[in-house]
Scaffold this motif. Structure first.
Motif, mmCIF file in Angstrom:
data_model
loop_
_atom_site.group_PDB
_atom_site.id
_atom_site.type_symbol
_atom_site.label_atom_id
_atom_site.label_comp_id
_atom_site.label_asym_id
_atom_site.label_seq_id
_atom_site.Cartn_x
_atom_site.Cartn_y
_atom_site.Cartn_z
ATOM 1 N N THR A 29 0.838 -1.144 0.073
ATOM 2 C CA THR A 29 -0.032 -0.012 -0.077
ATOM 3 C C THR A 29 0.992 1.319 0.046
ATOM 4 O O THR A 29 2.168 1.291 0.126
ATOM 5 N N THR A 30 0.259 2.296 -0.164
ATOM 6 C CA THR A 30 0.975 3.666 -0.141
ATOM 7 C C THR A 30 1.726 3.851 1.007
ATOM 8 O O THR A 30 2.910 4.297 1.163
ATOM 9 N N GLU A 31 1.042 3.477 2.243
ATOM 10 C CA GLU A 31 1.570 3.681 3.433
ATOM 11 C C GLU A 31 2.884 2.930 3.779
ATOM 12 O O GLU A 31 3.452 3.261 4.525
ATOM 13 N N ASN A 32 2.840 1.535 3.273
ATOM 14 C CA ASN A 32 3.728 0.679 3.430
ATOM 15 C C ASN A 32 4.697 0.552 2.226
ATOM 16 O O ASN A 32 5.216 -0.605 1.839
ATOM 17 N N PHE A 33 5.014 1.504 1.369
ATOM 18 C CA PHE A 33 5.619 1.540 0.095
ATOM 19 C C PHE A 33 7.032 0.935 0.247
ATOM 20 O O PHE A 33 7.402 -0.007 -0.347
ATOM 21 N N PHE A 34 7.507 1.499 1.203
ATOM 22 C CA PHE A 34 9.013 1.229 1.221
ATOM 23 C C PHE A 34 9.377 -0.326 1.945
ATOM 24 O O PHE A 34 10.285 -0.987 1.393
ATOM 25 N N GLN A 81 3.245 3.142 -7.881
ATOM 26 C CA GLN A 81 3.188 3.819 -7.007
ATOM 27 C C GLN A 81 3.881 5.597 -7.620
ATOM 28 O O GLN A 81 3.182 6.750 -7.199
ATOM 29 N N LEU A 82 4.660 5.718 -8.494
ATOM 30 C CA LEU A 82 5.041 7.017 -8.985
ATOM 31 C C LEU A 82 4.143 7.181 -9.955
ATOM 32 O O LEU A 82 3.718 8.286 -10.131
ATOM 33 N N SER A 137 8.456 13.538 -4.763
ATOM 34 C CA SER A 137 9.737 13.633 -4.827
ATOM 35 C C SER A 137 10.536 12.667 -3.860
ATOM 36 O O SER A 137 11.280 12.064 -4.696
ATOM 37 N N ARG A 138 9.928 12.147 -3.176
ATOM 38 C CA ARG A 138 10.714 10.973 -2.259
ATOM 39 C C ARG A 138 10.397 9.633 -3.015
ATOM 40 O O ARG A 138 11.319 9.002 -3.046
ATOM 41 N N ILE A 139 9.044 9.504 -3.517
ATOM 42 C CA ILE A 139 9.093 8.324 -4.246
ATOM 43 C C ILE A 139 9.772 8.339 -5.748
ATOM 44 O O ILE A 139 10.303 7.181 -6.236
ATOM 45 N N ALA A 140 9.950 9.488 -6.372
ATOM 46 C CA ALA A 140 10.768 9.654 -7.633
ATOM 47 C C ALA A 140 11.954 9.320 -7.032
ATOM 48 O O ALA A 140 12.727 8.620 -7.990
#
Length: 715
Positions: free
Chosen positions: A522-527, A549-550, A562-565
């Motif tokens: 999920t977006t919250e647990n992406f990393f 996600q991007l 910016s963080r995801i990119a």
């Protein structure tokens, strides 16, 4: 007007409508133009309409207000119900935990026990599971390991002796199954037939051993006075002196020697008595010869003919060894307890009789179920007695289910079940009330009750499960609930560390890691999701998630985008290192790389349009270079066909891509004074509008309205 526009669309075909717009020349051989829906694509007015239907507008606003109020009330009611249900469940769960902790000796009611304060009994039992999984178990079988562990448990109750007897009985049952070994916890259930298991497990020896221990304890004081080293014969002497019935000393000694499993001693006494025929029968019994029962029946008939009335001890021997029926009054001088009765019934059981036979194990099982626990334990003070009886009659599921109903034995019953289940002696069954018994469910409840205290160690209980799919399902849920990702062998920075799943075969461990990663996707647990899929070696999935996600954040300026990119850029750089040996090359991830390249260009495009100062010409050049939107008439059909194969992470943003591109073109049209440039931009706008009608894509209503309004400004 709207009616005029619809009538015009009906009268004119697609080609005529496009040619009437101006500079567009239509090739008559292009079949895609004929399939263009003019009414759908050009059903909006080219000029703004003045709002004149005030009454209709107010009615619509009123209806929207009511619908909004209903939706909000529904949402609030749902949230309130969920909150109330959660509070009730939490309260019930806390009450259950307190009751359970109380049964295992933990009395605090203020907070849950920490890892250090877990009852030593649970820690000791759990250490056996840890040794089993890590291949450190130094015991003949799992039951023996639990028995040895139980001896280290501090004294905590008056039934310690009975529990120890139960564990010794487990050792007796499971001795034929041999040693344990690495990976044995993932073994198939035993392949023996029910009849073969019945023969292997028919053990009255435990009752014999238990009775001999009782006799030794009972006669220990007499031995000191008389110096006699034979406790059974001392016991017989005391019993005859205290009994009101007449019993022959030698027959009583023979019976009690057989009752204690000392057949050689029984043969010695029978030889001294001059009973050579009975000596031969005892030898047949000791050797378990197939015809020994028939020989004993013949001896009984001959003895009745010669002697008439028989000694009670001899009758008990005939009943146990020869399946001869006597009334309870005839043998009550020696059959004085439940253990005596169970020994006699087990000794007389014929493993090869049909199920409807009086001497079959099935008949004994039915009798015990019919009588129930109250028959053997009327006051309910010793539940372990009926548990032992069910074990001796090989009713393992019923035994575990019965003992599970007593809170004070919750910990023991789980580990009794572990020993039986490990060797495939527990199966899911439906009881008389229709409730299904499943040890897997019992084990899962135990792990959930204590798992949060030390998740990595309690997770090892799941390794006992025979069903690998169930093992993976429960372990994945447990890891997700506790969020202890170190059990998967992953540190906080994503590097590999030793984990619980390392004890499993690599393919099973990889599946578990992947399933946990899916739950965290999920977006919250992406990393966390990226780290887990990378740990599982699912590199293609890592890039798919990065692109997804991007794509979700593509049109949303801010720190998160910016963080995801930045993360996406780092991942692709890492996977591209090594040339021909890179992850991208080895695993053939070129499709994901191509999608990411497009996303990078689109990200630059939106940054040019969203960040001050605006860089409209750079944005237009990026869109030309990206080449997913046609700006020339000749490219319309080809680009419309290519749209179907466009990546989902780009398609989901296509409304924003089309509308933003239209805004850029309109802004450039208004900005420039060059006539040729204006003509070129006008042609690009018309191509963009035509393309939006040719593709199988529906823009939201507000986007579509704004798109047509902008198009109309320079039409």
């Amino acid at each position: 007007s709207k009616q005029l526009r619809n009538r015009t669309a009906q009268e004119k075909g697609p080609k005529e409508m496009l040619e009437s717009l101006g500079d567009i020349q239509i090739d008559p051989d292009q079949p895609l133009i004929d399939s263009l829906n003019v009414k759908k694509s050009l059903n909006q007015s080219l000029q703004p309409l003045e709002p004149t239907d005030i009454e209709g507008f107010m009615r619509n606003q009123y209806q929207n207000t009511i619908i909004t109020a209903i939706e909000k009330a529904k949402e609030q009611t749902t949230k309130s119900l969920e909150r109330s249900s959660r509070l009730k469940m939490d309260a019930e769960w806390d009450a259950s935990k307190k009751n359970f902790y109380r049964t295992i000796g933990w009395e605090s009611t203020t907070k849950a026990p920490s890892t250090e304060s877990i009852t030593p009994k649970i820690k000791i039992y759990r250490s056996v599971i840890e040794d089993l999984v890590s291949n450190r178990l130094r015991a003949t079988n799992l039951a023996e390991a639990f028995t040895n562990a139980f001896q280290q448990v501090p004294v905590y109750g008056t039934d310690r002796t009975e529990i120890h007897i139960c564990w010794k009985m487990m050792c007796m049952f499971l001795a034929p199954f041999g040693n344990v070994s690495k990976g044995y916890f993932l073994r198939e259930k035993n392949a023996l037939s029910p009849k073969e298991l019945q023969v292997i497990l028919r053990k009255q020896e435990k009752l014999e051993e238990q009775y001999f221990d009782f006799i030794e304890r009972s006669t220990s004081s007499i031995r000191g006075r008389t110096g006699d080293s034979r406790p059974v014969e001392r016991f017989v002497q005391e019993k005859i002196q205290s009994s009101r019935q007449q019993m022959d000393k030698d027959w009583a000694a023979i019976y009690y020697y057989v009752r204690c499993g000392k057949v050689d001693e029984a043969i010695r006494v029978a030889r001294n008595k001059g009973e050579d025929q009975f000596v031969a029968l005892l030898r047949l019994y000791a050797q378990d010869k197939p015809d020994y029962r028939q020989s004993i029946k013949e001896d009984h008939q001959n003895r009745i003919t010669r002697q008439g009335n028989l000694d009670p001890s001899l009758k008990a021997l005939y009943a146990a060894l020869g399946q001869i029926k006597f009334g309870s009054k005839e043998t009550r001088a020696v059959i004085t307890s439940t253990q005596d009765y169970m020994w006699m019934r087990l000794a007389s059981t014929n493993d090869y009789d049909s199920e409807d036979s009086e001497n079959s194990l099935v008949k004994l099982q039915k009798d015990l179920k019919k009588w129930g626990p109250s028959y053997f334990n009327p006051k309910g003070t010793n539940p372990l007695l009926y548990f032992q009886i069910l074990l001796l009659s090989q009713q393992f599921e019923s035994a575990i289910q019965y003992l599970d109903s007593f809170p004070q034995y919750k910990v023991e019953v789980v580990h009794f079940g572990c020993a039986l289940y490990y060797y495939g002696l527990l199966e899911s069954k439906e009881n008389r009330t229709g409730n299904a018994f499943a040890f897997e469910k019992m084990l899962s409840q135990f792990v959930r009750q204590f798992g949060s205290m030390d998740p990595p160690k309690f997770a090892l209980y799941y390794f006992l499960l025979h069903d690998v799919e169930l093992l993976k399902k429960l372990l994945v849920k447990f890891i997700c609930d506790t969020r202890q990702l170190d059990m998967l062998g992953m540190s906080s920075d994503g590097t590999k560390i030793p984990g619980v799943v390392d004890n499993l075969p690599p393919e099973i461990a990889s599946d578990i890691i992947s399933q946990v990663a899916e739950e965290f996707n999920t977006t919250e647990n992406f990393f966390e999701s990226l780290k887990l899929f990378n740990l599982a070696g699912k590199y293609g999935k890592v890039l798919d998630i990065v692109n997804e996600q991007l794509g979700l954040m593509l049109t949303k300026p801010g720190k998160e985008r910016s963080r995801i990119a930045e993360t996406a850029q780092n991942v692709y750089q890492q996977y591209s290192r090594g040339g021909d040996r890179s992850v991208v090359q080895v695993h053939q991830l070129h499709k994901q790389v191509e999608a990411f390249s497009k996303l990078q260009m689109l990200l630059a495009f939106f940054e040019c349009c969203q960040n001050e100062p605006l860089r409209l010409r750079d944005a237009c050049n990026i869109q030309r270079k990206l080449n997913i939107i046609p700006f020339h008439q000749d490219d319309l059909q080809r680009k419309a066909q290519e749209f179907a194969s466009l990546e989902d992470c780009i398609k989901q943003n296509f409304s924003d891509i089309l509308l933003t591109t239209m805004k850029v073109l309109v802004a450039l049209y208004d900005e420039t004074q060059n006539v040729d440039e204006k003509r070129e931009i006008k042609h690009m706008v018309r191509c963009l509008a035509t393309f939006s009608g040719m593709i199988s894509f529906q823009m939201p209503g507000n986007y579509n309205q704004e798109f047509i309004r902008l198009q109309a400004k320079i039409a």
